[in-house]
Design an enzyme around this catalytic site. Structure first.
Site, short mmCIF file in Angstrom:
data_model
loop_
_atom_site.label_atom_id
_atom_site.label_comp_id
_atom_site.label_asym_id
_atom_site.label_seq_id
_atom_site.Cartn_x
_atom_site.Cartn_y
_atom_site.Cartn_z
N SER A 101 122.22 30.15 59.68
CA SER A 101 123.15 29.59 58.91
C SER A 101 124.90 29.50 58.88
O SER A 101 125.21 29.15 60.14
CB SER A 101 122.56 29.82 57.65
OG SER A 101 123.07 28.45 56.21
N ASP A 245 126.90 22.86 58.16
CA ASP A 245 127.20 24.35 58.05
C ASP A 245 125.98 24.32 59.87
O ASP A 245 125.78 23.56 60.01
CB ASP A 245 126.63 25.32 57.48
CG ASP A 245 125.14 25.12 56.83
OD1 ASP A 245 124.69 23.78 57.66
OD2 ASP A 245 124.49 25.90 56.51
N ASP A 247 123.14 25.68 60.77
CA ASP A 247 121.35 25.51 61.00
C ASP A 247 121.48 23.77 59.81
O ASP A 247 120.73 23.36 60.06
CB ASP A 247 120.73 26.40 60.29
CG ASP A 247 120.77 26.45 58.41
OD1 ASP A 247 121.94 26.39 57.96
OD2 ASP A 247 119.90 26.48 58.19
N ASP A 249 121.58 22.57 56.93
CA ASP A 249 120.90 22.97 55.90
C ASP A 249 122.33 22.10 54.05
O ASP A 249 121.83 22.16 53.70
CB ASP A 249 120.20 23.71 55.04
CG ASP A 249 120.56 25.29 54.88
OD1 ASP A 249 122.09 25.25 55.17
OD2 ASP A 249 120.13 26.21 54.89
#
Length: 453
Positions: A101, A245, A247, A249
């Protein structure tokens, strides 16, 4: 071996704490637990963000999954929420995302999804963890042979199908070239997708940090480092800026004046829009214990009920599922629009925010005034990984926290919690005086580092 799963999967420095040997065992254990009820050959979707270590962990996880007889479909570099969507869309038996992340590039992580595209409950994570620990000395899991060994296949339509899904959530939003959007893709998993999505709305799109090289993910960019996007929005005269961010999400926004909107402000704007249109289920919003007091005040003024959960989008989702609610999220920018998805999705959130902006026909700097944010300070005290949970019982830390609570005298609040993914103790204080609460937070940070560092 210490506890593997935190609040959002497994994370650690790749090739040190998160080694390929561990990833292989996780692949075997995950395949066993998540596909054991299958009456057919299990199919698992596997994706990753843009970190250099992703290839190494992908290979190890693939070997582990195939060794249990699973067919592994590789989606490549796509956002975490794409995995959640594609598992449901294609009928996979499970999904795995390799990502840390917003963490630095050297870290990586592994997140499992069940056949519904949802993150795992604690009991399933505990079962996988127990099997992984057992495999350190003895591996008793099945080992199919011959034609029953799993194979690897590409998932070529993953990106196109995910983009189509995202656009289907805002069918009535039509923007012209005079509407300018600035994006910061954090050199991460949204780098190859985000611009296509927002250009399809007809807007003019300018993009920062969408050239990942395996080493630059989250490097002074994205939703945790927004300085360059603030300048970029003003430079391009953008109507809105969106920062993702690593990743994809989570998302934080920037108004046309270069001011940041966090997850609380985004949820306020979107919940007000849904409430006005009669689409906010049970007139209720789900936040967390970190949500600003200003969000509580906003909800009272709007006639919206606010529920708070523990930190973590998985806990937000659990509340939403239990009460059949359709909007919730975190101050950090994880926002769940459950009428479309069961996970936080940065691009989806950006689309919904732009839809609310188009409905209101106001600049974002005006629309954000719907919520008055209380001054807040958040400091991350770096501590020994083995001692990060001792803050709640260490007498000197407990005493220092109690003294600050007494000084707040009901005019604010303090929240101290350990990170579920990093060796940090997070100190959050809200109050009326920014300078004073910052001083108190720094004081408590010093105490925590002295005793737990």
């Amino acid at each position: 071996m210490g506890k593997l799963f935190g609040t959002d999967g497994i994370r650690g420095v790749a090739n040190r704490e998160l080694r390929p040997e561990l990833a292989l065992r996780l692949g075997r254990a995950g395949a066993f637990v998540l596909t054991r009820e299958c009456k057919h050959t299990p199919k698992v979707l596997l994706a990753k963000d843009t970190r250099r270590s992703g290839d190494m962990l992908e290979a190890a996880l693939t070997a582990g999954l195939c060794s249990l007889g699973a067919q592994v479909y590789l989606a490549g570099d796509v956002p975490t929420p794409a995995v959640a969507y594609l598992v449901r869309q294609y009928g996979f038996d499970a999904g795995v995302m390799i990502s840390a992340s917003h963490n630095p590039m050297a870290d990586n992580g592994i997140k499992f999804f069940n056949h519904e595209g949802r993150k795992l409950h604690d009991d399933l994570e505990a079962e996988i963890e127990a099997l992984v620990n057992e495999m350190e000395t003895k591996d008793t899991l099945p080992r199919p042979e011959g034609v029953e060994v799993g194979v690897v296949m590409p998932c070529n339509q993953a990106e196109a199908d995910y983009v189509g899904f995202l656009l289907s959530t805002v069918p009535d939003v039509k923007l012209g070239p005079d509407f300018v959007i600035a994006l910061d893709c954090a050199n991460g998993a949204t780098s190859y997708i985000a611009s296509h999505v927002f250009e399809a709305l007809g807007a003019t799109v300018h993009v920062l940090h969408n050239m990942p090289d395996g080493t630059n993910i989250n490097d002074n960019c994205g939703s945790t480092h927004m300085e360059s996007l603030l300048d970029f929005v003003r430079e391009k005269n953008a109507n809105i800026g969106l920062a993702f961010d690593g990743d994809g999400d989570r998302m934080l926004a920037v108004d046309e004046k270069g001011e940041v909107l966090d997850g609380d402000a985004i949820m306020a704007i979107c919940s007000a829009d849904l409430h006005r249109r009669g689409l906010l289920k049970k007139d209720t919003l789900v936040g967390t214990v970190m949500s600003n007091q200003g969000l509580s005040l906003f909800c009272r003024e709007q006639g919206i009920t606010l529920h708070r959960t523990d930190v973590g989008d998985r806990y937000v989702l659990e509340k939403m599922l239990a009460d059949d609610l359709n909007l919730g999220g975190e101050q950090s920018g994880h926002v769940i629009f459950r009428q479309f998805a069961d996970t936080g999705d940065g691009i989806l959130t950006g689309l919904q925010l732009i839809q609310a902006l188009a409905q209101a026909k106001k600049p974002l700097s005006e629309l954000r005034k719907i919520i008055s944010v209380f001054p807040q300070v958040l400091i991350n005290a770096k501590v020994s990984p083995a001692r990060k949970n001792e803050f709640a019982t260490h007498p000197d830390i407990v005493c220092a926290q109690a003294e600050i609570e007494a000084k707040l005298a009901g005019e604010g609040r303090i929240l101290v919690r350990s990170s579920g993914t990093e060796p940090l103790v997070r100190v959050m204080i809200e109050g009326r005086d920014q300078q004073q609460i910052t001083a108190w937070a720094e004081e408590l940070d010093g105490v925590i580092r002295t005793y737990l560092g």
